[in-house]
Design an enzyme around this catalytic site. Structure first.
Site, short mmCIF file in Angstrom:
data_model
loop_
_atom_site.label_atom_id
_atom_site.label_comp_id
_atom_site.label_asym_id
_atom_site.label_seq_id
_atom_site.Cartn_x
_atom_site.Cartn_y
_atom_site.Cartn_z
N ASP A 100 0.84 -1.19 0.00
CA ASP A 100 0.00 0.00 0.00
C ASP A 100 0.87 1.25 0.00
O ASP A 100 2.08 1.16 0.26
CB ASP A 100 -0.96 0.00 1.19
CG ASP A 100 -0.25 0.08 2.54
OD1 ASP A 100 0.80 -0.59 2.71
OD2 ASP A 100 -0.73 0.79 3.43
N ASP A 132 8.90 3.19 -1.45
CA ASP A 132 8.20 2.85 -0.20
C ASP A 132 6.82 2.34 -0.53
O ASP A 132 5.87 3.11 -0.59
CB ASP A 132 8.15 4.08 0.71
CG ASP A 132 7.44 3.79 2.04
OD1 ASP A 132 7.30 2.62 2.42
OD2 ASP A 132 7.02 4.77 2.68
N GLU A 166 0.16 -1.09 5.86
CA GLU A 166 1.26 -0.50 6.62
C GLU A 166 1.14 1.02 6.71
O GLU A 166 1.40 1.60 7.77
CB GLU A 166 2.60 -0.88 5.99
CG GLU A 166 3.82 -0.53 6.85
CD GLU A 166 4.31 0.90 6.70
OE1 GLU A 166 5.04 1.36 7.59
OE2 GLU A 166 3.95 1.57 5.70
N GLU A 167 0.73 1.64 5.64
CA GLU A 167 0.61 3.11 5.64
C GLU A 167 -0.58 3.59 6.47
O GLU A 167 -0.76 4.79 6.66
CB GLU A 167 0.51 3.64 4.21
CG GLU A 167 1.72 3.33 3.34
CD GLU A 167 2.99 4.07 3.73
OE1 GLU A 167 2.99 4.83 4.71
OE2 GLU A 167 4.01 3.87 3.04
#
Length: 191
Positions: A100, A132, A166-167
């Site tokens: 993500d 990222d 994760e974000e």
């Protein structure tokens, strides 16, 4: 047995193909914090699972539950667990990454569409997720694909855990890790 030189030859020959593959994943706007993009986050997880299975990995898609986001109840994106190789004479390495990304708009200061990979004059590749963390996650896949193409076995067994939240605080991941600790992750030597 194939040589390491053959591997590096293939890496050099495949540079443009690698960039095009990165371009493909950057174009998927897998913004986990935006309810309207949840289908894109799921699509990115499905893309990864399909590519890993195509190279010979065994994958397990784990549905980590539900989330309430902006008043909507949504399914959390899948956690993609996988294993490539199961030689008992090799160490097993577990790799983590996420597919993500953070939101990105031209108004945020991007010079170009953030979901279009662009090569800058200095050779840098710029696009949301390119570093990222889609780029690094993709790097593992391309490495394994190239080893296979070169006829070179990986020196280790590889397990992986790719998440899509994760974000947004990795919601749901802890429960998956606990549930799979003595199952999928069993036998891991190095993380």
């Amino acid at each position: 047995m194939a040589s390491v030189e053959k591997y590096f030859e293939l890496v050099d020959q495949s540079q443009q193909q690698f960039i095009e593959t990165l371009r493909e994943v950057v174009a998927i706007p897998s913004v986990s914090g935006d309810a309207s993009r949840r289908a894109d986050v799921v699509r990115m997880g499905e893309w990864l699972q399909a590519r890993w299975e195509a190279v010979g990995a065994v994958c397990k898609r784990v549905e980590p539950g539900k989330q309430t986001l902006n008043g909507q109840e949504l399914d959390l994106p899948p956690v993609i667990l996988g294993q490539y190789g199961n030689d008992p004479n090799k160490k097993t390495v577990l790799v983590y990454g996420h597919y993500d990304v953070q939101p990105a708009l031209l108004e945020d200061g991007w010079e170009t569409d953030p979901f279009t990979l662009v090569e800058k004059d200095d050779g840098r590749l710029v696009g949301r997720g390119s570093t990222d963390d889609k780029g690094p996650v993709l790097g593992w896949l391309l490495c394994v694909e190239t080893h296979k193409q070169a006829g070179i076995e990986l020196p280790v067994n590889l397990k992986f855990c790719w998440e899509g939240m994760e974000e947004s605080g990795s919601e749901g991941l802890d429960a998956v890790i606990v549930a799979e600790a003595d199952k999928w992750f069993k036998g891991t030597d190095v993380v």
